[in-house]
Scaffold this active site. Sequence first.
Site, mmCIF file in Angstrom:
data_model
loop_
_atom_site.group_PDB
_atom_site.id
_atom_site.type_symbol
_atom_site.label_atom_id
_atom_site.label_comp_id
_atom_site.label_asym_id
_atom_site.label_seq_id
_atom_site.Cartn_x
_atom_site.Cartn_y
_atom_site.Cartn_z
ATOM 1 N N ASP A 48 -9.978 -6.269 -2.898
ATOM 2 C CA ASP A 48 -9.206 -5.026 -2.422
ATOM 3 C C ASP A 48 -10.119 -3.800 -2.478
ATOM 4 O O ASP A 48 -10.651 -3.598 -3.466
ATOM 5 C CB ASP A 48 -8.098 -4.759 -2.946
ATOM 6 C CG ASP A 48 -7.181 -3.608 -2.200
ATOM 7 O OD1 ASP A 48 -7.724 -2.904 -1.676
ATOM 8 O OD2 ASP A 48 -6.020 -3.708 -2.362
ATOM 9 N N SER A 81 0.857 -1.294 -0.014
ATOM 10 C CA SER A 81 -0.065 0.006 -0.103
ATOM 11 C C SER A 81 0.695 1.324 0.080
ATOM 12 O O SER A 81 1.447 1.497 -0.861
ATOM 13 C CB SER A 81 -0.980 -0.144 1.210
ATOM 14 O OG SER A 81 -2.034 1.053 0.919
ATOM 15 N N HIS A 135 -7.092 -6.314 0.972
ATOM 16 C CA HIS A 135 -6.007 -5.478 0.766
ATOM 17 C C HIS A 135 -4.499 -5.947 1.354
ATOM 18 O O HIS A 135 -3.730 -5.699 0.742
ATOM 19 C CB HIS A 135 -6.231 -4.167 1.172
ATOM 20 C CG HIS A 135 -5.504 -3.074 1.024
ATOM 21 N ND1 HIS A 135 -4.995 -2.645 -0.081
ATOM 22 C CD2 HIS A 135 -4.720 -2.117 2.127
ATOM 23 C CE1 HIS A 135 -4.056 -1.707 -0.147
ATOM 24 N NE2 HIS A 135 -4.092 -1.391 1.573
#
Length: 250
Positions: free
Chosen positions: A196, A96, A223
């Site tokens: 996600d 991320s 995610h």
Amino acid sequence: MKIIAPKPFYFENDGPKAVVLLHSLSGTPNDMRLLGRFLQRNGYSAYAPMFAGHGTREPLDIIEQGGPDAWWKQAEEALDFLKSQGKTEFYFFGLSLGAIFATKAVEECPEVIAGGTFGSPLYNTSFKNIRDAFLIYSQKVYELNEISEDQIQAKLQTIDQKIDGFLDSILTETTDVTANLKNINKPYFIGQGTHDDMVDKNGANKVADDVKNADLHFYDAGHVLTINTAHKDLQTDVLNFLEKIEETNA
């Protein structure tokens, strides 16, 4: 119950190969430990710094102490640390938020052989989902702190007032890194969960279209690929990716 504060880790292995693992916006190096230990067992040293502002029980620290400049400096310092440990072959991976700086390391650091991303926000044009998730995360942290509801709401209001400018600075960094994807000529791993809800899943395909040597993988998961139901498949795929590079360069 005693709560153990998260901290950076360095899992050392003999030999020259080292991997830097960069965590997410509301995460810590704990989210990278499973992957780090797996890589250590397979011949790689693994280092996960903790981004500035993280690892505390005050979410405002992330906004007030962190930011793209501070986090990129830490990524560069991670490379310097591994050099000081005698390592000579470097790989960067990020989850991320960490994906932004792992990609930047691949783009800008000639010593970095390859790298990749998990749940990358590259090609995202909005961070609304990230904004919403950060506020939910913050509320949960404050509830664990056992402070009054009035104190919680006051702190959440402060975050609400400060977070947009903070996220805009990250989005600007993301846009700059994305603009340079076409210049990457190193092997580049992309891991993306099909469930996600934090980032634009289609961004993974766009990144793969840009990068000449992209290795794209989709997982039936959400995610945080490093610790969710996909983590074992992800670990195997990352190792295969690294070993293929070694075979090619042998």
